[in-house]
Design a protein around this motif. Structure first.
Motif, mmCIF file in Angstrom:
data_model
loop_
_atom_site.group_PDB
_atom_site.id
_atom_site.type_symbol
_atom_site.label_atom_id
_atom_site.label_comp_id
_atom_site.label_asym_id
_atom_site.label_seq_id
_atom_site.Cartn_x
_atom_site.Cartn_y
_atom_site.Cartn_z
ATOM 1 N N ASP A 4 -12.017 15.379 -33.345
ATOM 2 C CA ASP A 4 -12.799 15.050 -32.223
ATOM 3 C C ASP A 4 -14.116 15.107 -32.301
ATOM 4 O O ASP A 4 -14.855 14.359 -32.601
ATOM 5 N N VAL A 5 -14.471 16.488 -32.941
ATOM 6 C CA VAL A 5 -16.047 17.155 -33.670
ATOM 7 C C VAL A 5 -16.629 16.255 -34.177
ATOM 8 O O VAL A 5 -17.362 15.185 -34.224
ATOM 9 N N GLU A 35 -15.836 13.268 -35.269
ATOM 10 C CA GLU A 35 -15.925 11.745 -34.415
ATOM 11 C C GLU A 35 -17.507 11.788 -33.213
ATOM 12 O O GLU A 35 -17.974 10.467 -33.691
ATOM 13 N N ARG A 36 -17.605 12.634 -32.795
ATOM 14 C CA ARG A 36 -18.782 13.107 -31.826
ATOM 15 C C ARG A 36 -19.997 13.046 -32.578
ATOM 16 O O ARG A 36 -20.972 12.842 -32.329
ATOM 17 N N GLU A 59 -20.501 11.764 -35.864
ATOM 18 C CA GLU A 59 -20.707 10.714 -36.702
ATOM 19 C C GLU A 59 -21.692 9.852 -35.220
ATOM 20 O O GLU A 59 -22.185 9.081 -35.450
ATOM 21 N N THR A 60 -20.795 9.738 -33.968
ATOM 22 C CA THR A 60 -21.011 9.066 -32.574
ATOM 23 C C THR A 60 -22.982 9.094 -32.413
ATOM 24 O O THR A 60 -23.643 8.625 -32.387
ATOM 25 N N ARG A 61 -23.001 10.961 -32.549
ATOM 26 C CA ARG A 61 -24.077 11.445 -32.238
ATOM 27 C C ARG A 61 -25.318 10.920 -33.194
ATOM 28 O O ARG A 61 -26.511 9.770 -33.185
ATOM 29 N N SER A 86 -26.154 6.963 -33.047
ATOM 30 C CA SER A 86 -27.294 7.090 -32.459
ATOM 31 C C SER A 86 -28.825 7.170 -32.534
ATOM 32 O O SER A 86 -29.299 6.428 -32.005
#
Length: 195
Positions: A123-124, A126-127, A129-131, A134
């Motif tokens: 989960d970390v 993934e977050r 990568e999303t950040r 963005s």
């Protein structure tokens, strides 16, 4: 009717006239069925075993075939073929049904197992990568002209149509379409996306 199958015994070549025996079985003659059973059970088991390949299941299917022969004896027509052919056809169909049923059950179990199995993910990661994505989008948006940035933001982040974007920015619709097209091309190039 519930006699054990003589599975390891070959069908005797001196079998009685099985068509006559079958007609007696059709009238409910249990002795005739005993004769029919002794004559056909080994052949039925052999056919089933070749398809099902599991001895216990083959014995069960062969028993079902023999019961089916007892129940369907009145439907037998000698002009349509021999008793052996009729029994072999029933045995083959029952064996194929068992194999298909077993395969369908296996497929269902595999599908349920696959559906229930969720790959664990970080989960970390993934977050993060999303950040990062963005931040890259924001950086690339800063590289657009003011009109391009406003048009893209209104269309993609606020869900406005081209016409609504034109009205909001008080800009002619063709100009908005051109600026959005140019802006999206620049965003694609900045993000490193290949067309």
């Amino acid at each position: 009717m519930n006699r054990p199958l003589p599975f390891d015994r070959a069908t005797d070549s001196t079998d009685p006239d099985l068509a006559a025996v079958m007609h007696r079985v059709a009238r409910g003659d249990k002795d005739a069925f005993s004769t029919l059973y002794d004559a056909l059970a080994p052949m039925v088991f052999g056919i089933v075993m070749r398809l099902v390949r599991d001895r216990a299941q083959s014995e069960e299917v062969a028993q079902e075939v023999m019961i089916d022969l007892w129940r369907r004896a009145a439907r037998y027509r000698s002009e349509a073929g021999s008793v052996i052919s009729w029994a072999a056809t029933i045995a083959h169909r029952r064996a194929v049904d068992r194999v298909r049923s077993a395969q369908a059950a296996t497929d269902r179990e595999n599908a349920q197992a696959a559906h229930g199995h969720h790959t664990a993910y970080d989960d970390v990661a993934e977050r993060v990568e999303t950040r990062l994505e963005s931040e890259q989008v924001r950086r690339c948006l800063r590289g657009l002209t003011e009109l391009q940035r406003q048009a893209v933001t209104l269309a993609y982040y606020q869900g406005l149509t081209y016409r609504e974007v034109a009205e909001t920015l008080r800009t002619p619709l063709p100009t908005v379409k051109t600026r959005m097209r140019d802006g999206l091309i620049r965003l694609r190039d900045c993000m490193g996306v290949t067309a």
